[in-house]
Design a protein around this motif. Structure first.
Motif, PDB file in Angstrom:
ATOM      1  N   GLU A  11       0.731  -0.892   0.304  1.00 37.73           N
ATOM      2  CA  GLU A  11      -0.034   0.321   0.068  1.00 37.73           C
ATOM      3  C   GLU A  11       0.539   0.713  -0.240  1.00 37.73           C
ATOM      4  O   GLU A  11       0.129   2.034   0.114  1.00 37.73           O
ATOM      5  CB  GLU A  11      -0.824   0.133   1.100  1.00 37.73           C
ATOM      6  N   VAL A  12       2.147   1.164   0.233  1.00 40.35           N
ATOM      7  CA  VAL A  12       3.039   1.939   0.002  1.00 40.35           C
ATOM      8  C   VAL A  12       3.891   2.292  -1.395  1.00 40.35           C
ATOM      9  O   VAL A  12       4.747   0.998  -1.548  1.00 40.35           O
ATOM     10  CB  VAL A  12       3.769   2.207   1.635  1.00 40.35           C
ATOM     11  N   PRO A  13       3.930   2.865  -1.955  1.00 46.20           N
ATOM     12  CA  PRO A  13       4.719   2.796  -3.129  1.00 46.20           C
ATOM     13  C   PRO A  13       6.100   3.019  -2.999  1.00 46.20           C
ATOM     14  O   PRO A  13       6.609   3.674  -1.965  1.00 46.20           O
ATOM     15  CB  PRO A  13       4.641   4.215  -4.031  1.00 46.20           C
ATOM     16  N   LEU A  14       6.909   2.387  -3.497  1.00 44.47           N
ATOM     17  CA  LEU A  14       8.451   1.872  -3.543  1.00 44.47           C
ATOM     18  C   LEU A  14       9.217   3.291  -3.929  1.00 44.47           C
ATOM     19  O   LEU A  14       8.494   3.720  -5.101  1.00 44.47           O
ATOM     20  CB  LEU A  14       8.719   0.804  -5.227  1.00 44.47           C
ATOM     21  N   ARG A  15      10.020   3.801  -3.076  1.00 40.80           N
ATOM     22  CA  ARG A  15      10.020   5.314  -3.279  1.00 40.80           C
ATOM     23  C   ARG A  15       9.024   6.035  -2.972  1.00 40.80           C
ATOM     24  O   ARG A  15       9.721   6.898  -3.557  1.00 40.80           O
ATOM     25  CB  ARG A  15      11.226   5.476  -4.594  1.00 40.80           C
ATOM     26  N   GLY A  16       8.252   5.983  -2.265  1.00 44.34           N
ATOM     27  CA  GLY A  16       6.878   6.565  -1.800  1.00 44.34           C
ATOM     28  C   GLY A  16       6.782   6.791  -0.846  1.00 44.34           C
ATOM     29  O   GLY A  16       7.531   6.442   0.013  1.00 44.34           O
ATOM     30  N   ALA A  17       5.958   7.610  -0.319  1.00 56.39           N
ATOM     31  CA  ALA A  17       4.783   7.111   0.768  1.00 56.39           C
ATOM     32  C   ALA A  17       3.951   7.757   1.060  1.00 56.39           C
ATOM     33  O   ALA A  17       2.990   7.674   0.636  1.00 56.39           O
ATOM     34  CB  ALA A  17       5.676   8.990   1.719  1.00 56.39           C
ATOM     35  N   ARG A  18       3.475   7.354   2.307  1.00 55.54           N
ATOM     36  CA  ARG A  18       1.396   7.338   2.483  1.00 55.54           C
ATOM     37  C   ARG A  18       1.572   7.665   4.441  1.00 55.54           C
ATOM     38  O   ARG A  18       2.444   7.825   4.961  1.00 55.54           O
ATOM     39  CB  ARG A  18       1.504   6.165   2.726  1.00 55.54           C
ATOM     40  N   THR A  32      11.472   2.691   1.250  1.00 55.81           N
ATOM     41  CA  THR A  32      13.070   2.799   0.689  1.00 55.81           C
ATOM     42  C   THR A  32      13.374   1.919   0.179  1.00 55.81           C
ATOM     43  O   THR A  32      14.523   2.556  -1.379  1.00 55.81           O
ATOM     44  CB  THR A  32      13.695   3.615   1.710  1.00 55.81           C
ATOM     45  N   ALA A  33      12.932   0.964   0.118  1.00 53.47           N
ATOM     46  CA  ALA A  33      13.439  -0.116  -0.620  1.00 53.47           C
ATOM     47  C   ALA A  33      12.294  -1.199  -0.838  1.00 53.47           C
ATOM     48  O   ALA A  33      11.470  -0.739   0.097  1.00 53.47           O
ATOM     49  CB  ALA A  33      14.499  -1.127  -0.214  1.00 53.47           C
ATOM     50  N   GLU A  34      12.236  -2.673  -1.248  1.00 50.30           N
ATOM     51  CA  GLU A  34      11.120  -3.815  -1.632  1.00 50.30           C
ATOM     52  C   GLU A  34      10.578  -3.688  -0.350  1.00 50.30           C
ATOM     53  O   GLU A  34       9.533  -4.449   0.194  1.00 50.30           O
ATOM     54  CB  GLU A  34      12.262  -4.886  -2.250  1.00 50.30           C
ATOM     55  N   ALA A  35      11.609  -4.098   0.894  1.00 53.76           N
ATOM     56  CA  ALA A  35      11.022  -4.612   2.111  1.00 53.76           C
ATOM     57  C   ALA A  35      11.918  -3.637   3.123  1.00 53.76           C
ATOM     58  O   ALA A  35      12.669  -4.165   4.141  1.00 53.76           O
ATOM     59  CB  ALA A  35      11.334  -6.033   2.595  1.00 53.76           C
ATOM     60  N   ILE A  55      10.692  13.206  -2.297  1.00 52.50           N
ATOM     61  CA  ILE A  55      11.224  12.619  -3.119  1.00 52.50           C
ATOM     62  C   ILE A  55      12.757  11.925  -1.878  1.00 52.50           C
ATOM     63  O   ILE A  55      13.382  11.953  -1.043  1.00 52.50           O
ATOM     64  CB  ILE A  55      12.346  13.123  -4.251  1.00 52.50           C
ATOM     65  N   VAL A  56      12.159  10.334  -2.121  1.00 56.71           N
ATOM     66  CA  VAL A  56      12.624   9.645  -1.490  1.00 56.71           C
ATOM     67  C   VAL A  56      13.903   8.884  -2.087  1.00 56.71           C
ATOM     68  O   VAL A  56      13.169   8.573  -3.012  1.00 56.71           O
ATOM     69  CB  VAL A  56      11.781   8.165  -0.478  1.00 56.71           C
ATOM     70  N   HIS A  57      15.246   8.949  -1.677  1.00 58.72           N
ATOM     71  CA  HIS A  57      16.160   8.015  -2.235  1.00 58.72           C
ATOM     72  C   HIS A  57      17.336   7.886  -1.121  1.00 58.72           C
ATOM     73  O   HIS A  57      17.196   8.433  -0.144  1.00 58.72           O
ATOM     74  CB  HIS A  57      16.673   9.594  -2.964  1.00 58.72           C
ATOM     75  N   GLY A  58      17.686   6.954  -1.488  1.00 59.84           N
ATOM     76  CA  GLY A  58      18.569   6.194  -0.101  1.00 59.84           C
ATOM     77  C   GLY A  58      17.512   5.610   0.932  1.00 59.84           C
ATOM     78  O   GLY A  58      16.782   4.931   0.722  1.00 59.84           O
ATOM     79  N   GLN A  59      18.348   6.111   1.935  1.00 66.45           N
ATOM     80  CA  GLN A  59      17.364   6.334   3.071  1.00 66.45           C
ATOM     81  C   GLN A  59      16.833   7.230   3.692  1.00 66.45           C
ATOM     82  O   GLN A  59      16.894   7.981   4.970  1.00 66.45           O
ATOM     83  CB  GLN A  59      18.077   5.017   4.248  1.00 66.45           C
TER      84      GLN A  59
END
Length: 110
Positions: A11-18, A32-35, A55-59
């Motif tokens: 429910e949270v997009p990869l490199r995204g937020a909710r 920030t990553a698959e898991a 923008i989500v990048h790295g951690q």
């Protein structure tokens, strides 16, 4: 710690937020990553920019208003900027995101 289920990682997009609504306001959950997920205050301490729209990048996440960058592990601003966002413990269990409710409760008592 008291963990509350706030949803499935998908429910949270990869490199995204909710955003998750709590009794202290909205908390941003970043993937920030698959898991790999993090939770932090949604508001940038600089001008109140919505970090969940950053923008989500790295951690890290970059504020969409003025490009302040925050380490999602520590909440500290990076580079020349001086600031801090509150982070909250989260963990994954069978694909479910669990947020430490006791940390949120401590924050509301402060």
């Amino acid at each position: 710690m008291s963990w509350i289920d706030i949803g499935h990682i998908d429910e949270v997009p990869l490199r995204g937020a909710r955003l998750v609504k709590t009794h202290i306001g909205c908390i941003a959950v970043f993937r920030t990553a698959e898991a790999e997920v993090y939770a932090a205050t949604n508001s940038c301490p600089h001008k109140g920019g919505p970090l969940s729209e950053g923008i989500v990048h790295g951690q890290s996440v970059t504020c969409p208003l003025h490009n302040w960058v925050f380490d999602l592990n520590t909440g500290e601003a990076q580079g020349a900027d001086d600031g801090h966002i509150t982070t909250y413990p989260v963990r994954l269990e069978d694909g479910r995101i669990l947020l430490d409710d006791s940390a949120v409760t401590r924050r509301s008592a402060a």
